[in-house]
Scaffold this active site. Sequence first.
Site, PDB file in Angstrom:
ATOM      1  CD  GLU A  21      -2.834  -1.319   0.001  1.00 27.03           C
ATOM      2  OE1 GLU A  21      -3.032  -0.377  -0.828  1.00 27.03           O
ATOM      3  OE2 GLU A  21      -3.670  -2.128   0.153  1.00 27.03           O
TER       4      GLU A  21
ATOM      5  CG  HIS B  99      -3.929   0.238   5.514  1.00 28.40           C
ATOM      6  ND1 HIS B  99      -5.438   0.196   5.610  1.00 28.40           N
ATOM      7  CD2 HIS B  99      -3.776  -0.800   5.147  1.00 28.40           C
ATOM      8  CE1 HIS B  99      -5.815  -0.927   5.034  1.00 28.40           C
ATOM      9  NE2 HIS B  99      -4.727  -1.517   4.692  1.00 28.40           N
TER      10      HIS B  99
ATOM     11  CE1 TYR C  71     -10.274  17.244  24.072  1.00 27.11           C
ATOM     12  CE2 TYR C  71      -9.579  16.210  22.018  1.00 27.11           C
ATOM     13  CZ  TYR C  71      -9.914  16.093  23.428  1.00 27.11           C
ATOM     14  OH  TYR C  71      -9.699  14.795  23.897  1.00 27.11           O
TER      15      TYR C  71
END
Length: 226
Positions: A76, A95, A211
């Site tokens: 990938e 991934h 945040y």
Amino acid sequence: MDHPELRQEIVDTARRMNALGINQGTSGNLGVRVEGGLLVTPSGVLYEAMTAEDIVAMDFDGNWSCPAAGRRPTSEWHIHRDVLAGRDDVGAVVHTHAMFCTTLSCLHRDIPPFHYMIAVAGGSDIRCAPYATFGTRELSDNALKALEGRKACLLANHGMLALGDNLQKALALAVEVETLAAQYWRALQIGEPVLLDEAEMARVLEKFKTYGKPEAAADSEGAKAD
């Protein structure tokens, strides 16, 4: 060998993915930005046996090298290369074939705003990219589209992607997305969850801008995720 400490961090993070239960075997992979390119995990190497020397260096043209003989980059690598080449805001890509994310991806389901924490991935939903054969440029193209304005997505009949400034943040987001996928899956066993509307998600996304930033804490109006 360049970047020995970062290479070891990649190995440690790969093992951590499996220990956390968000990946199995050798199915996941990692990519991290370095000067002029990226470092990626090798193809088909058990994480328990992987060493820093097994990590593959690549440039953005797809040329690669590895200190360990016989190692090739993850299948990938297109995704890691394309995300890092096209997104200046991203320093690392995780991934995995996380169980609940993959389950939803096999249904080609986006994860809708059933919970306000969906905003942690950057938008009002977590998209599922259309299916393409693993390791292809088509899969990378589909992922890039699903990641527009987002820091995570599902990959149909495959798994999930999470992006971050660094490996620690990308892994933390992967854990959060898998948790959301599990919650959504469980809610679906009872019925269709009640979704938050776009106005509410816009408010949440605005709060998420401050945040985790101490300097903004006084003005955050309680903008924190419990």
